[in-house]
Design an enzyme around this catalytic site. Structure first.
Site, short mmCIF file in Angstrom:
data_model
loop_
_atom_site.label_atom_id
_atom_site.label_comp_id
_atom_site.label_asym_id
_atom_site.label_seq_id
_atom_site.Cartn_x
_atom_site.Cartn_y
_atom_site.Cartn_z
CG HIS A 258 37.42 67.00 55.67
ND1 HIS A 258 36.37 66.13 55.68
CD2 HIS A 258 37.78 67.36 56.89
CE1 HIS A 258 36.13 65.86 57.18
NE2 HIS A 258 37.03 66.76 57.73
CG ASP A 314 43.27 71.37 61.00
OD1 ASP A 314 42.90 70.24 60.37
OD2 ASP A 314 43.21 71.60 62.08
C1 SDX Z 1 41.30 66.95 59.88
O1 SDX Z 1 38.13 63.26 59.03
C2 SDX Z 1 37.99 64.27 59.84
O2 SDX Z 1 36.82 64.46 60.37
C3 SDX Z 1 39.22 64.94 60.33
C4 SDX Z 1 38.90 66.21 60.79
C5 SDX Z 1 38.50 66.01 62.42
O3 SDX Z 1 37.95 67.10 62.82
O4 SDX Z 1 38.91 64.86 62.94
O5 SDX Z 1 38.12 67.24 60.20
C6 SDX Z 1 40.32 66.94 61.03
O6 SDX Z 1 41.93 66.39 59.89
C7 SDX Z 1 40.84 67.96 58.78
C8 SDX Z 1 41.85 67.69 57.54
C9 SDX Z 1 43.16 68.45 57.90
N1 SDX Z 1 44.29 67.79 56.81
C10 SDX Z 1 45.06 68.61 56.15
O7 SDX Z 1 44.43 69.85 55.98
C11 SDX Z 1 45.90 68.18 55.11
C12 SDX Z 1 45.68 68.34 53.54
N2 SDX Z 1 44.95 67.56 53.12
C13 SDX Z 1 44.82 66.37 52.37
O8 SDX Z 1 45.90 65.62 53.01
C14 SDX Z 1 43.43 65.62 52.08
O9 SDX Z 1 42.55 66.44 51.81
C15 SDX Z 1 42.92 64.59 53.34
C16 SDX Z 1 43.94 63.71 53.77
C17 SDX Z 1 42.54 65.78 54.35
C18 SDX Z 1 41.70 63.83 52.43
O10 SDX Z 1 42.28 63.31 51.54
P1 SDX Z 1 41.83 61.82 50.87
O11 SDX Z 1 40.10 61.84 51.26
O12 SDX Z 1 42.45 60.80 51.42
O13 SDX Z 1 41.80 62.41 49.35
P2 SDX Z 1 43.09 61.95 48.70
O14 SDX Z 1 44.39 62.47 49.38
O15 SDX Z 1 42.92 60.84 48.10
O16 SDX Z 1 42.99 63.03 47.60
C19 SDX Z 1 42.17 63.05 46.27
C20 SDX Z 1 42.66 63.77 45.14
C21 SDX Z 1 44.20 63.93 44.99
O17 SDX Z 1 44.47 64.10 43.71
P3 SDX Z 1 44.65 62.86 42.59
O18 SDX Z 1 45.77 62.03 43.12
O19 SDX Z 1 43.10 62.36 42.43
O20 SDX Z 1 44.93 63.95 41.43
O21 SDX Z 1 42.66 65.21 45.65
C22 SDX Z 1 44.04 65.76 45.96
C23 SDX Z 1 45.14 64.61 45.92
O22 SDX Z 1 46.23 65.11 45.55
N3 SDX Z 1 44.01 66.54 47.03
C24 SDX Z 1 44.98 67.71 47.23
C25 SDX Z 1 44.56 68.06 48.68
N4 SDX Z 1 43.60 67.19 49.14
C26 SDX Z 1 43.24 66.24 48.23
N5 SDX Z 1 45.54 68.49 46.50
C27 SDX Z 1 46.07 69.37 47.07
N6 SDX Z 1 46.01 70.06 48.48
C28 SDX Z 1 45.33 69.19 49.06
N7 SDX Z 1 45.18 69.75 50.35
#
Ligand code: SDX
Length: 380
Positions: A258, A314
């Site tokens: 998140h 989710d």
């Molecule tokens: C919702 O924002 C809100 O409030 C949204 C929400 C709402 O109520 O409106 O809460 C609803 O959208 C919840 C989130 C649902 N999405 C997911 O479950 C999809 C999987 N999650 C990721 O895509 C991610 O965690 C995000 C998009 C939710 C947040 O990502 P960020 O803040 O943009 O961080 P990032 O993608 O840059 O990740 C930072 C690091 C990366 O590794 P490095 O490149 O630094 O090595 O963390 C890793 C990412 O690869 N990472 C994950 C991960 N989430 C982040 N690695 C594996 N699995 C994951 N889920």
């Protein structure tokens, strides 16, 4: 160009508005709507009352709640123009595209910019509920069933979705899910709604922008992606090897991580409590989904929590959606049925002191240069 220019990729850590609508306490892991803990609202309130709370940033009096509820219920009714459009596009499997299209048609020609346009907000919230339930109804081969005057919003959604019947124990689950998803600050979908609203486009078009933004698997689309993920994993035993292979390929685990919560999403805790409370109504598919999800949570947390990546709402909601009969291709659409209350609240709040949202970009391209005729170019 200012030498101090800095790009905040994804607007990470950037405050774009001030707002009195919700507080996300990332230290405590708590969520408050206008100061009220969402856990208490789930226990004691209703979606109708929470929608009023978000729109007004205060709880309603008894007479205000009665008036708001009856206006919302009256707006649930669909006209023949809506039903014809729904029937015409019934084979369109993208429920969110359908909702966005219907929302834009509903607002056709209306003006934007009025922070007091409660009429539009209430109508949009109600129509999203009846569009959602009628799309599902028509897709399952049935036809539009009008809402009943003696039913709550949650009861009518189930009633209209199931062609005139519903199981009472599902009403509490649906109402609690509606409250839990109603508002969350400025996630991508709310920000998209605000960008559109800031141009003084109408409320319905701004909502449509939010709907289409919610669709992505990094945002609201994660609930459907998380369900498909569990089906792909197939068994709790396969979770560790599956997680390791995903991480090895730098792929994201749906339902984890998140932008704001670097701890366990407090809403996921409430969803798990709801699942436990209604465990008796779980069928074999829901039970298997539960086992896989629990194994994914346990192993996923072990390997990802040290990096501040925890389960989010989710990961767990697909189990409840399946229990109350929401089709897997409409989990995210259900999210929109709830979050429209937050989108509408933010739009009206922003219109109180509107400012066009128009950020800058840091130019990293070529310096100004003379045009080169075709025949003089390299390789010509
Ligand atoms: C919702 O924002 C809100 O409030 C949204 C929400 C709402 O109520 O409106 O809460 C609803 O959208 C919840 C989130 C649902 N999405 C997911 O479950 C999809 C999987 N999650 C990721 O895509 C991610 O965690 C995000 C998009 C939710 C947040 O990502 P960020 O803040 O943009 O961080 P990032 O993608 O840059 O990740 C930072 C690091 C990366 O590794 P490095 O490149 O630094 O090595 O963390 C890793 C990412 O690869 N990472 C994950 C991960 N989430 C982040 N690695 C594996 N699995 C994951 N889920």
């Amino acid at each position: 160009m200012s030498v101090h220019a800095h790009v905040f990729k994804g607007l990470e850590g950037v405050y774009v508005i001030d707002s009195a609508i919700c507080l996300i306490d990332t230290e405590k892991g708590a969520l408050y709507y206008a100061g009220y803990d969402v856990r208490e609202l789930v226990e004691k309130s209703s979606f109708e009352e929470v929608a009023f709370l978000l729109l007004h940033q205060r709880l309603p009096t008894k007479s205000e709640l009665e008036e708001f509820t009856s206006r919302l219920r009256a707006s649930l009714n669909l006209e023949s123009k809506h039903i014809e459009t729904l029937r015409k596009h019934a084979d369109n499997k993208d429920t969110l595209t359908m909702l966005a299209m219907l929302m834009v048609l509903e607002g056709g020609g209306k003006k934007g910019g009025d922070p007091g346009d409660l009429e539009a907000a209430i109508n949009a919230i109600a129509k999203m509920g009846s569009f959602f339930s009628t799309i599902i109804r028509i897709r399952s081969g049935g036809d539009y069933v009008p809402p009943r005057k003696d039913l709550s919003f949650a009861e009518n959604i189930l009633y209209m979705m199931n062609g005139g019947e519903y199981r009472r124990e599902y009403v509490e689950i649906l109402d609690d899910l509606l409250i839990l998803h109603a508002e969350h600050g400025v996630p991508a979908s709310t920000f998209a709604s605000l960008v559109t609203a800031s141009t003084l486009s109408d409320l319905y078009s701004s909502i449509a922008a939010g709907i289409l933004t919610l669709k992505g698997p990094l945002h609201g689309g994660a609930s459907e992606a998380s369900y498909a993920q569990a089906l792909r994993i197939g068994s709790a035993e396969r979770v560790p090897q599956w997680v390791e292979s995903m991480l090895a390929e730098k792929k994201k685990i749906m339902g984890f991580g998140h932008r704001v919560y670097k701890i366990y999403d407090p809403r996921a805790t409430v969803v798990k409590e709801l699942i436990a409370k209604h465990a008796a109504t779980m069928d074999s598919e829901a039970k298997k989904l539960y086992e896989i999800t629990q194994a994914l949570e346990d192993y996923g947390q072990k390997v990802l929590a040290p990096r501040g990546i925890y389960p989010n709402i989710d990961l767990w909601t697909p189990i409840l959606y399946r229990m109350i009969g929401v089709p897997p291709d409409s989990f995210t659409a259900f999210f929109a049925v709830s979050r429209i209350a937050g989108w509408a609240a933010h739009i009206l709040e922003y219109w109180r002191d509107n400012k066009l949202i128009r950020p800058l970009h840091l130019y990293v391209g070529e310096q100004p240069r003379k045009y080169l005729p075709l025949e003089l170019r390299e390789g010509s």
